[in-house]
Motif scaffolding. Structure first.
Motif, PDB file in Angstrom:
ATOM      1  N   GLU A  12      64.705  47.113  55.534  1.00  0.00           N
ATOM      2  CA  GLU A  12      64.862  46.962  56.983  1.00  0.00           C
ATOM      3  C   GLU A  12      64.820  45.498  57.398  1.00  0.00           C
ATOM      4  O   GLU A  12      65.624  45.062  58.241  1.00  0.00           O
ATOM      5  CB  GLU A  12      63.782  47.749  57.728  1.00  0.00           C
ATOM      6  CG  GLU A  12      63.972  49.245  57.660  1.00  0.00           C
ATOM      7  CD  GLU A  12      62.845  50.047  58.282  1.00  0.00           C
ATOM      8  OE1 GLU A  12      63.049  51.264  58.471  1.00  0.00           O
ATOM      9  OE2 GLU A  12      61.774  49.473  58.586  1.00  0.00           O
ATOM     10  N   TYR A  16      67.745  43.329  59.166  1.00  0.00           N
ATOM     11  CA  TYR A  16      67.412  42.659  60.432  1.00  0.00           C
ATOM     12  C   TYR A  16      67.878  41.207  60.403  1.00  0.00           C
ATOM     13  O   TYR A  16      68.593  40.749  61.299  1.00  0.00           O
ATOM     14  CB  TYR A  16      65.895  42.751  60.632  1.00  0.00           C
ATOM     15  CG  TYR A  16      65.341  42.018  61.820  1.00  0.00           C
ATOM     16  CD1 TYR A  16      65.237  42.651  63.061  1.00  0.00           C
ATOM     17  CD2 TYR A  16      64.883  40.711  61.720  1.00  0.00           C
ATOM     18  CE1 TYR A  16      64.702  41.992  64.162  1.00  0.00           C
ATOM     19  CE2 TYR A  16      64.356  40.042  62.807  1.00  0.00           C
ATOM     20  CZ  TYR A  16      64.267  40.680  64.026  1.00  0.00           C
ATOM     21  OH  TYR A  16      63.740  40.022  65.111  1.00  0.00           O
ATOM     22  N   ALA A  47      64.173  46.250  66.483  1.00  0.00           N
ATOM     23  CA  ALA A  47      65.382  46.639  65.760  1.00  0.00           C
ATOM     24  C   ALA A  47      65.831  47.984  66.317  1.00  0.00           C
ATOM     25  O   ALA A  47      65.060  48.941  66.336  1.00  0.00           O
ATOM     26  CB  ALA A  47      65.092  46.740  64.260  1.00  0.00           C
ATOM     27  N   TYR A  49      68.137  51.212  66.057  1.00  0.00           N
ATOM     28  CA  TYR A  49      68.866  52.028  65.078  1.00  0.00           C
ATOM     29  C   TYR A  49      69.488  53.218  65.780  1.00  0.00           C
ATOM     30  O   TYR A  49      68.879  53.806  66.676  1.00  0.00           O
ATOM     31  CB  TYR A  49      67.910  52.566  64.009  1.00  0.00           C
ATOM     32  CG  TYR A  49      67.242  51.502  63.185  1.00  0.00           C
ATOM     33  CD1 TYR A  49      67.776  51.087  61.972  1.00  0.00           C
ATOM     34  CD2 TYR A  49      66.045  50.912  63.616  1.00  0.00           C
ATOM     35  CE1 TYR A  49      67.151  50.113  61.206  1.00  0.00           C
ATOM     36  CE2 TYR A  49      65.412  49.946  62.848  1.00  0.00           C
ATOM     37  CZ  TYR A  49      65.975  49.546  61.651  1.00  0.00           C
ATOM     38  OH  TYR A  49      65.353  48.584  60.904  1.00  0.00           O
ATOM     39  N   GLU A  50      70.684  53.573  65.348  1.00  0.00           N
ATOM     40  CA  GLU A  50      71.290  54.826  65.774  1.00  0.00           C
ATOM     41  C   GLU A  50      71.710  55.559  64.505  1.00  0.00           C
ATOM     42  O   GLU A  50      72.444  55.007  63.688  1.00  0.00           O
ATOM     43  CB  GLU A  50      72.497  54.605  66.680  1.00  0.00           C
ATOM     44  CG  GLU A  50      73.042  55.911  67.239  1.00  0.00           C
ATOM     45  CD  GLU A  50      74.049  55.691  68.351  1.00  0.00           C
ATOM     46  OE1 GLU A  50      74.001  56.452  69.314  1.00  0.00           O
ATOM     47  OE2 GLU A  50      74.877  54.765  68.243  1.00  0.00           O
ATOM     48  N   GLY A  52      70.025  55.980  61.950  1.00  0.00           N
ATOM     49  CA  GLY A  52      69.566  55.226  60.789  1.00  0.00           C
ATOM     50  C   GLY A  52      70.286  53.915  60.549  1.00  0.00           C
ATOM     51  O   GLY A  52      69.921  53.164  59.644  1.00  0.00           O
ATOM     52  N   GLU A  53      71.297  53.583  61.348  1.00  0.00           N
ATOM     53  CA  GLU A  53      72.052  52.341  61.166  1.00  0.00           C
ATOM     54  C   GLU A  53      71.571  51.287  62.157  1.00  0.00           C
ATOM     55  O   GLU A  53      71.486  51.539  63.362  1.00  0.00           O
ATOM     56  CB  GLU A  53      73.547  52.605  61.386  1.00  0.00           C
ATOM     57  CG  GLU A  53      74.396  51.382  61.166  1.00  0.00           C
ATOM     58  CD  GLU A  53      75.885  51.622  61.455  1.00  0.00           C
ATOM     59  OE1 GLU A  53      76.648  50.658  61.381  1.00  0.00           O
ATOM     60  OE2 GLU A  53      76.259  52.773  61.765  1.00  0.00           O
ATOM     61  N   LEU A  54      71.272  50.087  61.645  1.00  0.00           N
ATOM     62  CA  LEU A  54      70.819  48.987  62.492  1.00  0.00           C
ATOM     63  C   LEU A  54      71.992  48.453  63.307  1.00  0.00           C
ATOM     64  O   LEU A  54      73.020  48.073  62.748  1.00  0.00           O
ATOM     65  CB  LEU A  54      70.233  47.861  61.636  1.00  0.00           C
ATOM     66  CG  LEU A  54      69.747  46.626  62.391  1.00  0.00           C
ATOM     67  CD1 LEU A  54      68.574  46.977  63.295  1.00  0.00           C
ATOM     68  CD2 LEU A  54      69.375  45.526  61.422  1.00  0.00           C
ATOM     69  N   TYR A  84      74.005  48.729  73.950  1.00  0.00           N
ATOM     70  CA  TYR A  84      72.925  48.535  72.979  1.00  0.00           C
ATOM     71  C   TYR A  84      72.065  47.318  73.330  1.00  0.00           C
ATOM     72  O   TYR A  84      70.845  47.347  73.164  1.00  0.00           O
ATOM     73  CB  TYR A  84      73.475  48.410  71.560  1.00  0.00           C
ATOM     74  CG  TYR A  84      74.149  49.675  71.095  1.00  0.00           C
ATOM     75  CD1 TYR A  84      73.398  50.819  70.818  1.00  0.00           C
ATOM     76  CD2 TYR A  84      75.526  49.745  70.934  1.00  0.00           C
ATOM     77  CE1 TYR A  84      74.003  51.992  70.389  1.00  0.00           C
ATOM     78  CE2 TYR A  84      76.148  50.916  70.506  1.00  0.00           C
ATOM     79  CZ  TYR A  84      75.382  52.030  70.240  1.00  0.00           C
ATOM     80  OH  TYR A  84      75.977  53.194  69.828  1.00  0.00           O
TER      81      TYR A  84
END
Length: 145
Positions: A12, A16, A47, A49-50, A52-54, A84
């Motif tokens: 992660e 980032y 951070a 996430y949508e 699981g994707e950053l 976002y």
């Protein structure tokens, strides 16, 4: 589903900093590592996430007992203007209020001024040129308690 959290795992954290680099430094021709600074040790990292994707990142720094600063706000380039940035800024502001801050400052890139103005930030004026190339402008927002 959208989640906003502090990066935890090495994977992660790598994602980032990679996003910060690709959006904020690579377009300026800067080397990897330029997306990091000493404030990373003490700042509060966000951070978004949508599934699981950053998709977006930001950092909140303490200035003094009443003032904090937003830094390193970045959204994946193909997803900008889709809400976002607003979501991560709302989370950051909520944390700032919960931490007792009364004022949030930031130094926006010239092209980001309309984004921050829509979020209620007031323009103070020019502040500095990043790498002697990219003009930044100081802005602030008084936080509602």
């Amino acid at each position: 589903m959208i989640t906003i959290k502090n990066p935890q795992t090495p994977t992660e954290w790598n994602a980032y900093y990679d996003l910060r680099y690709r959006i904020l430094r690579e377009p300026l021709g800067k080397e990897r590592g330029s997306e990091r600074n000493e404030g990373d040790e003490t700042g509060v990292h966000f951070a978004l996430y949508e599934s699981g994707e950053l998709l977006a990142v930001a950092r909140l720094d303490r200035v003094d007992s009443e003032t904090c600063q937003t830094r390193f706000v970045a959204v994946e380039s193909h997803l900008q203007r889709k809400g976002y940035g607003k979501k991560i800024m709302n989370a950051l502001e909520k944390e700032a209020v919960a931490s007792g801050y009364r004022k949030l400052i930031l130094h926006a890139r010239d092209y980001a001024l309309p984004f921050y103005e829509k979020l209620g930030y007031t323009l103070v004026g020019p502040s500095y040129k990043l790498f002697d190339v990219l003009q930044h402008f100081e802005m602030f927002k008084v936080l509602a308690h």
